[in-house]
Design a protein around this motif. Structure first.
Motif, mmCIF file in Angstrom:
data_model
loop_
_atom_site.group_PDB
_atom_site.id
_atom_site.type_symbol
_atom_site.label_atom_id
_atom_site.label_comp_id
_atom_site.label_asym_id
_atom_site.label_seq_id
_atom_site.Cartn_x
_atom_site.Cartn_y
_atom_site.Cartn_z
ATOM 1 N N ILE A 9 0.926 -1.482 -0.052
ATOM 2 C CA ILE A 9 -0.132 -0.132 -0.100
ATOM 3 C C ILE A 9 0.899 1.041 0.005
ATOM 4 O O ILE A 9 0.496 2.275 -0.700
ATOM 5 C CB ILE A 9 -0.857 -0.159 1.202
ATOM 6 N N ALA A 10 2.000 1.410 0.908
ATOM 7 C CA ALA A 10 2.789 2.255 0.687
ATOM 8 C C ALA A 10 3.502 2.672 -0.534
ATOM 9 O O ALA A 10 3.522 3.905 -1.048
ATOM 10 C CB ALA A 10 3.991 2.072 1.833
ATOM 11 N N PHE A 11 4.009 1.564 -1.177
ATOM 12 C CA PHE A 11 4.612 1.507 -2.650
ATOM 13 C C PHE A 11 3.673 2.126 -3.624
ATOM 14 O O PHE A 11 3.905 3.062 -4.344
ATOM 15 C CB PHE A 11 4.862 0.329 -3.126
ATOM 16 N N ILE A 12 2.388 1.928 -3.280
ATOM 17 C CA ILE A 12 1.124 2.404 -4.389
ATOM 18 C C ILE A 12 0.885 3.869 -4.037
ATOM 19 O O ILE A 12 0.983 4.576 -4.734
ATOM 20 C CB ILE A 12 0.033 1.430 -4.211
ATOM 21 N N VAL A 13 0.906 4.140 -2.671
ATOM 22 C CA VAL A 13 0.615 5.416 -2.442
ATOM 23 C C VAL A 13 1.681 6.417 -2.712
ATOM 24 O O VAL A 13 1.516 7.440 -3.278
ATOM 25 C CB VAL A 13 0.169 5.694 -0.849
ATOM 26 N N VAL A 14 2.769 6.248 -2.515
ATOM 27 C CA VAL A 14 4.079 7.020 -2.894
ATOM 28 C C VAL A 14 4.222 7.117 -4.371
ATOM 29 O O VAL A 14 4.503 8.304 -4.786
ATOM 30 C CB VAL A 14 5.302 6.367 -2.143
ATOM 31 N N SER A 15 3.830 5.792 -4.950
ATOM 32 C CA SER A 15 3.715 6.027 -6.435
ATOM 33 C C SER A 15 2.921 6.971 -7.183
ATOM 34 O O SER A 15 3.253 7.669 -8.005
ATOM 35 C CB SER A 15 3.874 4.813 -7.186
ATOM 36 N N MET A 16 1.576 6.931 -6.434
ATOM 37 C CA MET A 16 0.860 7.780 -7.096
ATOM 38 C C MET A 16 0.986 9.446 -6.368
ATOM 39 O O MET A 16 0.096 10.376 -6.916
ATOM 40 C CB MET A 16 -0.605 7.262 -6.717
ATOM 41 N N THR A 17 1.506 9.785 -5.458
ATOM 42 C CA THR A 17 1.314 10.927 -4.818
ATOM 43 C C THR A 17 2.809 11.644 -5.035
ATOM 44 O O THR A 17 2.689 12.710 -4.812
ATOM 45 C CB THR A 17 1.104 10.932 -3.212
ATOM 46 N N ASN A 18 3.940 11.059 -5.420
ATOM 47 C CA ASN A 18 5.136 11.464 -5.702
ATOM 48 C C ASN A 18 5.519 11.289 -6.988
ATOM 49 O O ASN A 18 5.944 10.266 -7.436
ATOM 50 C CB ASN A 18 6.183 10.746 -4.856
ATOM 51 N N LYS A 19 5.464 12.363 -7.794
ATOM 52 C CA LYS A 19 5.804 12.349 -9.377
ATOM 53 C C LYS A 19 7.125 11.842 -9.683
ATOM 54 O O LYS A 19 7.250 11.177 -10.598
ATOM 55 C CB LYS A 19 5.283 13.630 -9.971
ATOM 56 N N THR A 20 7.948 12.362 -8.698
ATOM 57 C CA THR A 20 9.366 12.317 -9.053
ATOM 58 C C THR A 20 9.645 10.570 -9.050
ATOM 59 O O THR A 20 10.360 9.874 -9.565
ATOM 60 C CB THR A 20 10.284 12.928 -7.913
ATOM 61 N N PHE A 21 9.154 10.159 -7.694
ATOM 62 C CA PHE A 21 9.139 8.744 -7.617
ATOM 63 C C PHE A 21 8.790 7.758 -8.545
ATOM 64 O O PHE A 21 9.143 6.668 -9.009
ATOM 65 C CB PHE A 21 8.671 8.192 -6.111
ATOM 66 N N PHE A 22 7.575 8.263 -9.101
ATOM 67 C CA PHE A 22 6.638 7.569 -9.941
ATOM 68 C C PHE A 22 7.523 7.598 -11.486
ATOM 69 O O PHE A 22 7.413 6.382 -12.228
ATOM 70 C CB PHE A 22 5.292 8.115 -10.319
ATOM 71 N N ASP A 23 7.969 8.799 -11.764
ATOM 72 C CA ASP A 23 8.686 8.891 -12.916
ATOM 73 C C ASP A 23 10.126 7.858 -12.888
ATOM 74 O O ASP A 23 10.501 7.195 -13.703
ATOM 75 C CB ASP A 23 9.172 10.127 -13.396
ATOM 76 N N TRP A 24 10.771 7.856 -11.712
ATOM 77 C CA TRP A 24 11.731 7.009 -11.348
ATOM 78 C C TRP A 24 11.551 5.380 -11.666
ATOM 79 O O TRP A 24 12.397 4.826 -12.328
ATOM 80 C CB TRP A 24 12.499 7.087 -10.157
ATOM 81 N N VAL A 25 10.410 5.176 -11.231
ATOM 82 C CA VAL A 25 10.000 3.571 -11.345
ATOM 83 C C VAL A 25 9.612 3.331 -12.942
ATOM 84 O O VAL A 25 10.009 2.415 -13.466
ATOM 85 C CB VAL A 25 8.703 3.545 -10.480
ATOM 86 N N PHE A 26 8.966 4.307 -13.403
ATOM 87 C CA PHE A 26 8.498 4.143 -14.855
ATOM 88 C C PHE A 26 9.667 4.237 -15.660
ATOM 89 O O PHE A 26 9.727 3.136 -16.817
ATOM 90 C CB PHE A 26 7.327 4.926 -15.362
ATOM 91 N N GLU A 27 10.702 4.830 -15.477
ATOM 92 C CA GLU A 27 12.218 4.802 -16.100
ATOM 93 C C GLU A 27 12.556 3.422 -16.142
ATOM 94 O O GLU A 27 13.098 2.713 -17.241
ATOM 95 C CB GLU A 27 13.076 5.802 -15.835
ATOM 96 N N ARG A 28 12.541 2.570 -15.178
ATOM 97 C CA ARG A 28 13.089 1.185 -14.968
ATOM 98 C C ARG A 28 12.003 0.444 -15.521
ATOM 99 O O ARG A 28 12.628 -0.862 -16.053
ATOM 100 C CB ARG A 28 13.265 0.946 -13.433
ATOM 101 N N HIS A 29 10.549 0.679 -15.665
ATOM 102 C CA HIS A 29 9.842 -0.252 -16.201
ATOM 103 C C HIS A 29 9.795 -0.305 -17.676
ATOM 104 O O HIS A 29 9.347 -1.069 -18.375
ATOM 105 C CB HIS A 29 8.245 0.279 -15.783
ATOM 106 N N HIS A 30 10.789 0.649 -18.306
ATOM 107 C CA HIS A 30 10.825 0.764 -19.778
ATOM 108 C C HIS A 30 11.894 -0.570 -20.011
ATOM 109 O O HIS A 30 11.901 -0.848 -21.186
ATOM 110 C CB HIS A 30 11.596 1.863 -20.157
ATOM 111 N N ASN A 31 12.483 -1.118 -18.972
ATOM 112 C CA ASN A 31 13.266 -2.381 -19.074
ATOM 113 C C ASN A 31 12.257 -3.507 -19.389
ATOM 114 O O ASN A 31 11.662 -3.953 -18.466
ATOM 115 C CB ASN A 31 14.316 -2.393 -18.064
ATOM 116 N N GLN A 32 12.225 -3.989 -20.502
ATOM 117 C CA GLN A 32 11.091 -5.316 -20.496
ATOM 118 C C GLN A 32 11.294 -6.297 -19.773
ATOM 119 O O GLN A 32 10.403 -7.129 -19.735
ATOM 120 C CB GLN A 32 10.912 -5.502 -22.231
ATOM 121 N N TRP A 33 12.419 -6.272 -19.119
ATOM 122 C CA TRP A 33 12.553 -7.583 -18.361
ATOM 123 C C TRP A 33 11.473 -7.426 -17.366
ATOM 124 O O TRP A 33 11.003 -8.561 -16.725
ATOM 125 C CB TRP A 33 14.038 -7.722 -17.755
ATOM 126 N N SER A 34 11.096 -6.307 -16.851
ATOM 127 C CA SER A 34 10.316 -6.096 -15.879
ATOM 128 C C SER A 34 8.919 -6.549 -16.349
ATOM 129 O O SER A 34 7.868 -7.155 -15.663
ATOM 130 C CB SER A 34 10.165 -4.832 -15.304
#
Length: 186
Positions: A19-44
């Motif tokens: 829940i904390a991961f989801i909340v931080v992802s949805m409320t902190n755009k910097t963190f969300f962008d950081w996560v999505f940059e790594r999600h561009h790696n198709q291994w994920s």
């Protein structure tokens, strides 16, 4: 500490972390962008469907700690890999669509659609908790098909980038669930 208490404690901690991961992802755009940059790696993309296997196993064993820890791993796995140097244009477009969709207006339709994720996991967990291989595999197939259809229908051409990872994950999951079920019956 007894085993049942430990199991519940680990389940609770994993749930809180998810829940904390989801909340931080949805409320902190910097963190969300950081996560999505790594999600561009198709291994994920390829590893995420594989989490269905331990999820089903722990549901079958009625192990809440395992179920919750697996869900936490599933959500966080999008950030496990390094940001790739080269990314297919359709992957960039699809993930941009997903980011825009998640940060866009929240309508009743979007909330209902988002609720299909926890409902799908609850149904999948229930199927294996009740030891129904048949319903479990049907739910896994429906989830994969649903993700593919939603991606293509809403993201257009770029949505097709999800097809190969989803189908490979689906095949691996179904085969390993089937093998696991046969071994457990023995």
């Amino acid at each position: 500490m007894n085993r049942a208490f430990s199991n519940r404690l680990i389940a609770l901690i994993s749930l809180v972390l998810t829940i904390a991961f989801i909340v931080v992802s949805m409320t902190n755009k910097t963190f969300f962008d950081w996560v999505f940059e790594r999600h561009h790696n198709q291994w994920s993309w390829y590893i995420r469907p594989i989490f269905i296997i331990p999820f089903c196993y722990f549901a079958y064993r009625k192990n809440l700690a395992g179920i919750s820890a697996t869900v936490f791993g599933l959500f966080t796995s999008m950030a496990w890999f390094n940001k790739p140097n080269i990314v297919n244009e359709s992957v960039i477009q699809f993930l941009q669509f997903e980011k825009d969709w998640l940060y866009g207006e929240w309508t009743t339709q979007k909330v209902i659609l988002i609720l299909t994720v926890p409902i799908s996991f609850a149904l999948l967990g229930l199927a294996f908790w009740k030891r129904s291989l048949y319903w479990g595999i049907i739910i896994v197939v429906l989830v994969a098909i649903g993700k593919i259809v939603w991606s293509i229908q809403n993201a257009g051409e770029s949505g097709k980038s999800i097809i190969l990872p989803a189908l490979i994950g689906l095949i691996i999951c179904c085969v390993l669930i089937w093998i696991g079920a046969k071994r457990i019956k023995k």
